[in-house]
Design an enzyme around this catalytic site. Structure first.
Site, mmCIF file in Angstrom:
data_model
loop_
_atom_site.group_PDB
_atom_site.id
_atom_site.type_symbol
_atom_site.label_atom_id
_atom_site.label_comp_id
_atom_site.label_asym_id
_atom_site.label_seq_id
_atom_site.Cartn_x
_atom_site.Cartn_y
_atom_site.Cartn_z
ATOM 1 N N THR A 1 0.821 -1.212 0.000
ATOM 2 C CA THR A 1 0.000 0.000 0.000
ATOM 3 C C THR A 1 0.853 1.260 0.000
ATOM 4 O O THR A 1 1.878 1.345 0.677
ATOM 5 C CB THR A 1 -0.914 0.003 1.233
ATOM 6 O OG1 THR A 1 -1.767 -1.144 1.179
ATOM 7 C CG2 THR A 1 -1.770 1.248 1.290
ATOM 8 N N PHE B 1 0.794 2.769 5.936
ATOM 9 C CA PHE B 1 0.047 1.846 6.811
ATOM 10 C C PHE B 1 0.742 0.492 6.933
ATOM 11 O O PHE B 1 0.091 -0.560 6.899
ATOM 12 C CB PHE B 1 -1.381 1.627 6.294
ATOM 13 C CG PHE B 1 -2.132 2.892 5.995
ATOM 14 C CD1 PHE B 1 -2.303 3.868 6.962
ATOM 15 C CD2 PHE B 1 -2.686 3.110 4.736
ATOM 16 C CE1 PHE B 1 -3.000 5.031 6.684
ATOM 17 C CE2 PHE B 1 -3.378 4.271 4.451
ATOM 18 C CZ PHE B 1 -3.542 5.236 5.427
ATOM 19 N N ILE B 2 2.050 0.491 7.120
ATOM 20 C CA ILE B 2 2.784 -0.779 7.140
ATOM 21 C C ILE B 2 2.837 -1.348 8.551
ATOM 22 O O ILE B 2 3.430 -0.757 9.455
ATOM 23 C CB ILE B 2 4.204 -0.599 6.563
ATOM 24 C CG1 ILE B 2 4.115 -0.034 5.148
ATOM 25 C CG2 ILE B 2 4.941 -1.932 6.599
ATOM 26 C CD1 ILE B 2 3.260 -0.831 4.181
ATOM 27 N N GLU C 1 -6.382 -5.719 3.239
ATOM 28 C CA GLU C 1 -6.403 -6.903 2.369
ATOM 29 C C GLU C 1 -7.474 -6.782 1.279
ATOM 30 O O GLU C 1 -8.013 -7.764 0.791
ATOM 31 C CB GLU C 1 -6.660 -8.193 3.183
ATOM 32 C CG GLU C 1 -5.764 -8.379 4.402
ATOM 33 C CD GLU C 1 -4.354 -8.810 4.049
ATOM 34 O OE1 GLU C 1 -3.900 -8.502 2.928
ATOM 35 O OE2 GLU C 1 -3.704 -9.453 4.883
#
Length: 398
Positions: free
Chosen positions: A152, A182-183, A389
């Site tokens: 992302t 957003f890791i 996801e």
């Protein structure tokens, strides 16, 4: 109506119990082999003894529970579906789902990170060469090192093929520039499985590189403040002329998008399984609360409306579990319908399980809104499963 009354009566009598219920309707073990029942028991016990007692503290203090996860790895949970020759457990996708559902009853946030870590280890094991597998997988399976999945970006979420992070080949290194958003684990983990653009526009221009922490040019953004998933840090991962050896390329150039999507097929089952664990625990909490909370001179368990509501929640939970397990078997067998079933499971189960958790909180009333009670944490932690996801609202477009 008679069937609803019978089901409600079963719920009211407390036949639903974690892992080892003797009730046919509610058992989590129906259809499993003896070996799978053992995996499940080990995972439920670990969740109850090593995770649940610390779940609230990890959430409130935003602690990344490294030592607890390493204990989980000693049970084989660090590389569940990674091959045994590089330290994995070599279990099936169904086995994995069973384990993640059980672990999530103890802490959704921590289990969700473990599932992402497992996905990264599997990607290296599956698409890496022998040198890469032997270099990275043993430490990942033992959770001596931790992994993050980097797909992302600030401008590309569900539209992953539009990613912009570039990797230009210069001699024996790729020079990365760009950022990931957003890791999970970002900044605290050791290995970053990064999708980047080595070619033209679209999915065929994307490749996959393994970037190790400490590589010059790799840095991280601030730690994000989140509604849930607080036991795992979330940061931006930033690449500024970050030089990565060509030997860290997974597969061939242009295969990165395929690698990413194959990883996410399993990731969708994994996150749906984590949703099952949250819903499972929430049904139990709601049932137990109904047995002790009194209003109008009697316990809530005597309310026919709430009996029916709890029966409906249990029904949706069992239906969700069946769909997840069907998708897991399809993926393991490489069936043509596997990708569709994985997406269906993620879409349906994350929605239904959030609804179950939210209804459990409603049964608690005002108490459910207090952080003294675990049900609110399940609600907060599971909410993001409808977003990551593959955003549930955008799944229909696909």
């Amino acid at each position: 109506m008679a069937a609803a009354r019978a089901l409600a009566r079963g719920v009211r009598l407390g036949s639903y119990s974690i892992g080892r219920s003797r009730s046919f309707i509610f058992s989590t073990s129906i259809g499993l082999t003896d070996e799978q029942k053992e995996f499940q028991k080990v995972a439920f016990d670990f969740a109850a003894n090593e995770m649940a007692p610390h779940m609230a503290e990890w959430d409130q203090k935003e602690m990344f529970p490294v030592e607890a996860m390493r204990k989980a790895a000693q049970l084989g949970f660090g590389g569940i579906y990674v091959n045994p020759d590089v330290g994995g457990s070599g279990l099936s996708r169904l086995d994995t789902s069973i384990i993640f559902e059980a672990l999530s009853t103890g802490c959704v946030s921590t289990t969700a990170y473990i599932s992402i870590h497992n996905m990264c280890a599997w990607m290296i094991d599956t698409f890496g060469n022998n040198e890469q597998r032997e270099k990275f997988c043993p430490d990942l399976c033992a959770m001596q090192k931790f992994a993050s999945y980097c797909l992302t970006e600030p401008g590309s979420g569900s539209d992953a093929a539009s990613l912009l992070t570039s990797a230009k080949l210069q001699g024996d290194h790729y020079i990365l520039n760009g950022s990931k958003a957003f890791i999970s684990g970002g900044g605290d983990t050791d290995v970053y499985v990064v999708m980047c653009r080595t070619g033209g526009k679209g999915p065929k221009g994307i490749s996959c590189l393994v970037v190790e922490k400490g590589t010059p040019g790799l840095s991280f953004g601030k730690k994000e403040k989140k509604v849930g998933w607080n036991s795992q840090p979330t940061r931006a991962v930033i690449f500024e002329d970050c030089a990565v050896p060509v030997t860290n390329l997974l597969g061939a150039e242009g295969e990165g998008f395929i690698i990413a999507m194959k990883g996410l097929n399993g990731g969708r089952i994994n996150i749906a399984s984590c949703s099952l664990g949250a819903a499972h625990a929430s049904v139990l909490l709601a049932r137990d609360h109904m047995c002790v909370r009194k209003q109008f001179g009697e316990t809530l368990s005597n309310s026919q409306f709430l009996q029916f509501k709890l029966a409906e929640m249990a029904t949706k939970l069992v239906a969700s579990r069946l769909l997840v397990r069907q998708a897991a078997v399809a993926l393991q067998e490489g069936r043509p319908d596997a990708v569709s079933l994985c997406s269906m499971a993620k879409l349906f189960v994350t929605d239904e399980c959030f609804s179950i958790c939210n209804q459990a909180l409603q049964i608690y009333g005002g108490y459910g809104y207090l952080k003294d009670y675990a049900v609110q944490q399940y609600v907060r932690d599971i909410r993001v499963h409808q977003i990551l996801e593959g955003n549930d609202f955008l799944s229909y477009k696909k």
